[in-house]
Write an enzyme that holds these catalytic residues in place. Structure first.
Site, mmCIF file in Angstrom:
data_model
loop_
_atom_site.group_PDB
_atom_site.id
_atom_site.type_symbol
_atom_site.label_atom_id
_atom_site.label_comp_id
_atom_site.label_asym_id
_atom_site.label_seq_id
_atom_site.Cartn_x
_atom_site.Cartn_y
_atom_site.Cartn_z
ATOM 1 N N HIS A 1 -17.990 -18.499 -51.183
ATOM 2 C CA HIS A 1 -18.249 -18.927 -49.797
ATOM 3 C C HIS A 1 -16.971 -18.993 -48.966
ATOM 4 O O HIS A 1 -17.043 -19.125 -47.740
ATOM 5 C CB HIS A 1 -18.915 -20.308 -49.772
HETATM 6 ZN ZN LIG Z 1 -24.319 -21.138 -55.441
#
Ligand SMILES: [Zn+2]
Length: 758
Positions: free
Chosen positions: A182
């Site tokens: 992320h």
């Molecule tokens: Zn994840």
């Protein structure tokens, strides 16, 4: 080859020749393993979180739990440094790969220097400053060791990949944290600090430009790896494939670009594959299906030099955050399917996964597979759910623009060529319609109703005198199917067309015929997702009902057929029963309906239902006027079912066969005999026009109602038939309650004259 004669008679010892080919490409059969306790020091500040029940899911124990599980299974070499262990026993264990801190230059292959400096500065922040950052940022915590742990995680990914590319190990697993996928180039997010896998990919591309040019990153973490997608979105040499829960964009990280339409840009167009699940609950069946249909074909076509798995285990069964059901065997199979790619060069790098038990079992199964242990069996009934099939079909459509192996090639309403495309079953039906025109002078009947015409052109054809005082056979059947299992000897595929035998026979024996093909799928234009699922049982039944009533009202009831026989094949049978239910005139004593024949396989049995209270009389009529051939293994024959087939379902005949085509072949003579007997028993109440007189009549068009444009008349040819190559269209207007067009059954219509019933 040397043959050494042995001393005892008749025994020869053969000495094998030296190998003719190069040694295997791996210097060893080792699987590498990266683990370093220091990555556990990145932890939540205990001053921030005092409640032991509210521990942050990205828990330092995650990597230890995995390492411990693999070690307990006896798969880890104890020493990182010594090479003095017994070589034979060590080959059955993972070789420890040294991890190290990634350098600033390596981090900055993906991240901005500002981002690096921000993380570096965390080392010297006070607890108060760290707490302030924790509250300010999204899904992330920091402490003074965060920088150190994050550098080790990135360094671990780098060293695992390098060891694989250099051939020091066959493949590797990196048990690292904090996770990475992320993390954006400019900021940490979603528990992630540095984006470990992209950093490792870039390092390998830089260090080994000859041997590691193309890389695939397969991300099976339950979340979309936004950071990886953004890092390589315009890169033609890094293929990113992510399977993740999307839920219309509502699941973390919640960016719209996790959807399947985001396929890369510029030179990287087609190098980004998102497989976004509509919901939680996906398991082995769905993941394996996506692998078989999309991942493996695309990865094979891309033909990378290295496979990196962004291996979050939060789609594992037992992970509350992911809510999916992938089993350890499922992960093992996915690993196994990828191991034939890139000569087996694969590095598995940990991302998310928060149930300590689930992630350890899953990671162990993956490690065993990397060490060449065959994966455990999967469940027997691996049927992907409908939502997953739909998603995968849409992904295939989107990706078919970029990959030779992906079908269907993207054609939808937005495609300029869409209007000139024709679906295969329409081509087949048109071909049949032309064939019927040539062989039997059959003519397509116009169907005018907004919701029907689109799909019914060429689907209803009739012999030219179907309006006359002659027996009429009306056949409802499914569209021609392509048999998808070619003949094993000839390799040919056959159309199912058994009912055509019935058409030919009926015409030869003095019946007029209306042949109704009930198309299977809705028009693509009605489908916003551009993926057309096979129509459901209910949809087909409903469509047949509409069509049966329409044909009855417009093409049968107003005309003069002496006897009407209905033949329903497959699911079309439902439509016939509905017609008989809704038209009382069909089953009264004066009805022209003489017989109902059906071939029933997968459909449930139906009785004729009436709003009025004459159910016994109707059941009697149905029983004496029907002949229903039911497949051998139909539920109604099940002795455990408790009740026998009942009279109200009509006269049921158990076929020896289960497939419609076999049933049509087996019972052909029985049906023919039935039709002939009924036909011969017919006593004409008045008019004695004989069948033969009509046969040589030229083709004619029915009279046109006033105000309707003629499509042009077709002159008869010298053999008395119309131009067989182009069947003329019989032209009617038909009652349409919405438009109020003049109907052939309306008072004053020329078609109504001579029509006595009503
Ligand atoms: Zn994840």
């Amino acid at each position: 080859m040397d043959i050494i004669p042995a001393t005892s008679a008749r025994v020869e010892v053969r000495v094998p020749p030296p190998p003719r080919f190069k040694p295997l490409p791996y210097p060893s059969s080792r699987t590498g393993l990266v683990y370093d306790d220091r990555m556990r020091f990145h932890a939540e500040d205990e001053n921030i979180n005092i409640n032991p029940d509210d521990i942050h899911p990205e828990d330092p124990r995650r990597i230890y739990a995995i390492f411990h599980e693999i070690r307990e299974a006896g798969l880890v070499r104890e020493s990182v440094d010594s090479d003095d262990e017994d070589a034979v026993s060590s080959d059955n264990k993972c070789w420890r790969i040294h991890t190290r801190h990634a350098t600033k230059a390596e981090i900055c292959l993906i991240h901005t220097p500002e981002h690096y400096l921000f993380v570096e500065a965390l080392q010297n922040k006070t607890p108060l400053e760290l707490q302030a950052l924790y509250r300010e940022m999204d899904s992330i915590y920091f402490n003074n060791s965060t920088f150190d742990s994050a550098l080790l995680a990135a360094g671990g990914a780098i060293e695992a990949c390098r060891a694989v590319v250099m051939g020091h190990v066959r493949n590797a697993i990196a048990i690292i944290r904090p996770p990475g996928h992320h993390a954006e180039s400019t900021e940490p997010s979603g528990f992630c600090i540095f984006n470990n896998v992209p950093i490792a990919a870039r390092v390998c591309q830089n260090d080994f430009p000859e041997t590691c040019r193309k890389i695939i990153i397969l991300d099976w973490d339950v979340h979309h790896g936004n950071g990886i997608q953004h890092a390589f979105y315009d890169d033609p040499n890094v293929l990113y494939i992510s399977l993740h829960v999307f839920k219309g964009g509502s699941f973390y990280p919640g960016n719209p670009d996790a959807d399947l339409t985001y396929c890369g840009e510029g030179p990287g167009l087609g190098r980004n594959v998102n497989i976004p699940w509509d919901d939680h609950g996906m398991g082995d069946a769905e993941y394996i299906y996506a692998f078989q249909q999309v991942v493996i074909p695309i990865v094979s076509e891309f033909d990378p030099d290295l496979v990196i798995i962004s291996a979050g285990f939060d789609a594992a069964e037992g992970d509350a955050l992911g809510g999916c059901e992938v089993t350890p065997a499922g992960y093992a199979h996915m690993t196994h399917m990828l191991m034939r790619i890139a000569q087996g060069k694969m590095a598995v790098c940990l991302e998310g996964g928060y149930n300590l038990r689930s992630i350890s079992r899953s990671a162990l199964a993956v490690t065993r597979t990397l060490m060449l242990q065959p994966p455990d069996r999967l469940a027997v009934d691996l049927n992907p759910n409908e939502s997953a099939v739909r998603t995968v079909e849409q992904v295939k459509r989107a990706q078919s623009n970029f990959w030779k192996c992906m079908y269907p090639k993207h054609i939808g309403p937005a495609t300029p060529a869409f209007s000139s495309t024709t679906r295969l079953h329409e081509v087949l039906r048109k071909f049949q319609s032309l064939n019927m025109a040539q062989e039997y002078c059959m003519t397509p009947l116009q169907i005018i109703r907004d919701d029907l015409r689109e799909t019914f052109e060429h689907n209803v054809v009739a012999t030219r005198n179907f309006m006359d005082r002659r027996p009429l056979l009306v056949i409802f059947h499914d569209p021609p199917n392509l048999t998808l299992s070619p003949d094993p000897v000839t390799g040919k595929t056959e159309l199912h067309n058994m009912w055509l035998d019935y058409v030919g026979w009926a015409i030869k024996n003095g019946f007029e015929v209306i042949d109704v093909n009930v198309p299977k799928v809705e028009p693509i234009v009605d489908d916003d997702g551009e993926y057309v699922h096979a129509d459901t049982y209910e949809e087909r039944a409903d469509k047949t009902k509409q069509l049966a009533s329409y044909i009855w009202e417009n093409y049968i009831e107003p005309h003069e057929a002496t006897q009407v026989f209905f033949l329903g094949i497959g699911s079309a049978y439902i439509g016939l029963i509905d017609l008989l239910s809704n038209n009382e005139a069909c089953t009264d004593d004066n009805s022209v309906v003489e017989g109902v024949i059906a071939f029933i396989a997968d459909t449930s049995l139906q009785s004729i239902k009436r709003a009025t209270d004459d159910s016994i009389a109707v059941a009697d009529w149905y029983y004496t006027h029907s002949k229903l051939f039911v497949q051998n293994n139909h539920l109604c024959w099940d002795p455990n079912r408790g009740r026998k087939p009942r009279k109200k379902w009509g006269k049921l005949i158990r076929s020896e066969h289960t497939a419609i085509d076999d049933m049509l072949a087996q019972h052909k003579e029985e049906v023919q005999q039935y039709l002939l007997e009924k036909k011969e028993a017919y006593v004409d109440p008045g008019d004695d026009t004989s069948v033969e007189e009509n046969i040589q009549q030229p083709l004619r068009s029915p009279p046109l109602p006033t105000g309707f444009r003629s499509p042009g008349s077709v002159p008869p040819t010298k053999n008395g038939h119309g131009d067989a190559r182009m069947p003329p269209m019989a032209f009617f207007t038909v009652p349409n309650s919405r438009t109020g067009t003049l109907s052939p059954t309306a008072p004053g219509s020329p078609l109504r004259q001579g029509f006595g019933r009503g």
